[in-house]
Design an enzyme around this catalytic site. Structure first.
Site, PDB file in Angstrom:
ATOM      1  N   ASP A   1      28.867  70.054  43.963  1.00  0.00           N
ATOM      2  CA  ASP A   1      27.732  70.829  44.145  1.00  0.00           C
ATOM      3  C   ASP A   1      27.847  72.246  44.680  1.00  0.00           C
ATOM      4  O   ASP A   1      28.986  72.394  45.345  1.00  0.00           O
ATOM      5  CB  ASP A   1      26.680  69.929  45.160  1.00  0.00           C
ATOM      6  CG  ASP A   1      26.571  68.647  44.726  1.00  0.00           C
ATOM      7  OD1 ASP A   1      26.390  68.479  43.438  1.00  0.00           O
ATOM      8  OD2 ASP A   1      26.365  67.738  45.570  1.00  0.00           O
TER       9      ASP A   1
HETATM   10  N1  URA Z   1      28.979  63.797  46.147  1.00  0.00           N
HETATM   11  C1  URA Z   1      28.031  64.629  46.384  1.00  0.00           C
HETATM   12  O1  URA Z   1      27.049  64.403  46.571  1.00  0.00           O
HETATM   13  N2  URA Z   1      28.171  66.199  46.161  1.00  0.00           N
HETATM   14  C2  URA Z   1      29.389  66.596  45.511  1.00  0.00           C
HETATM   15  O2  URA Z   1      29.491  67.627  45.340  1.00  0.00           O
HETATM   16  C3  URA Z   1      30.370  65.717  45.411  1.00  0.00           C
HETATM   17  C4  URA Z   1      30.259  64.444  45.385  1.00  0.00           C
END
Ligand code: URA
Length: 241
Positions: free
Chosen positions: A106
């Site tokens: 993310d």
């Molecule tokens: N899980 C998440 O919630 N976000 C990420 O970026 C990676 C794993």
């Protein structure tokens, strides 16, 4: 062993179109083994070939395998919408040779991100059948409790997922910090699992993929490095090796 003309070599390494690479060579901006080569038809064995462009040294690589310590506020998409792409943290020629992130973090998640232009590698690393564990360090809004750890280990039901998802392992590392190891890579999985267990993730960092740890790579946030064969071997779980 592969023999290629210098213009094709530069193009394969992402230094631009064939026409542009030829211009660089004719203009005397390219040296091989310390000597300027101005005839773009000159053929070289690509194995271990070192060359300089504008005085900067490069080694010929058939494919590149990179690790980046991703900072927050960068998107893994190559066509980002709200933040710059992680590709802006790398030399420009990597985008030209089609390097892309292996999976996604993310925009606000930090830590270990792999990138490559080797389609087979990207596919293998992303395959759920490979069972490659990924280690995350999550900071939580509410204190971490034994019950939270037990819920994540036992499995939590996420919207749109047919079966509950469980952490491979999980341990409290601070009052508001929990280490979670996952084999799957579902959308926002850590954040959604923490929310489903009644807490809220306020920060997330990926600290390892398989046996490759961010600590061992010693990368500052925003820094990247090439991965060598030994480091790549750490990405393959022993049962798949
Ligand atoms: N899980 C998440 O919630 N976000 C990420 O970026 C990676 C794993």
């Amino acid at each position: 062993m592969s023999k290629l003309s210098l213009d094709k070599i530069l193009q394969s390494q992402g230094f631009g179109t064939r026409k542009w690479c030829r211009e660089l060579i004719v203009d005397g901006e390219v040296a091989v083994h310390g000597y300027v080569v101005s005839d773009y038809r000159t053929v070289f064995d690509t194995e271990g070939l070192e060359f300089t462009i504008f005085g900067v040294s490069w080694l010929y690589r058939e494919h590149v395998y990179l690790a980046l310590n991703k900072p927050a506020d960068f998107e893994c998409s190559r066509k980002p919408s709200h933040h710059p792409s992680v590709m802006t943290l790398l030399p420009e020629q990597f985008a030209w040779r089609d390097v892309q992130p292996v999976g996604r973090l993310d925009h606000d998640t930090t830590g270990l991100l792999l990138l490559s232009d080797d389609g087979a590698f990207i596919h293998a690393q992303s395959s759920p059948r490979r069972h490659i564990p990924k280690l995350y360090l999550a900071t939580t809004h509410a204190p971490v409790t034994g019950q939270l750890v037990a819920q994540l280990l036992g499995g939590v039901k996420l919207h749109d997922e047919p079966a509950p998802l469980a952490a491979l392992s999980c341990r409290q590392v601070g009052e508001h910090e929990i280490e979670i190891v996952l084999e799957q890579g579902k959308y926002h999985q850590v954040k959604r699992m923490l929310a489903a267990a009644g807490n809220h993730c306020t920060a997330l960092r990926r600290t390892a993929i398989g046996g490759l740890t961010l600590d061992a790579l010693e990368l500052e946030e925003g820094e990247w490095c090439y991965l060598d064969d030994e480091q790549l071997a750490l990405l393959v779980p022993e049962s798949n090796a």
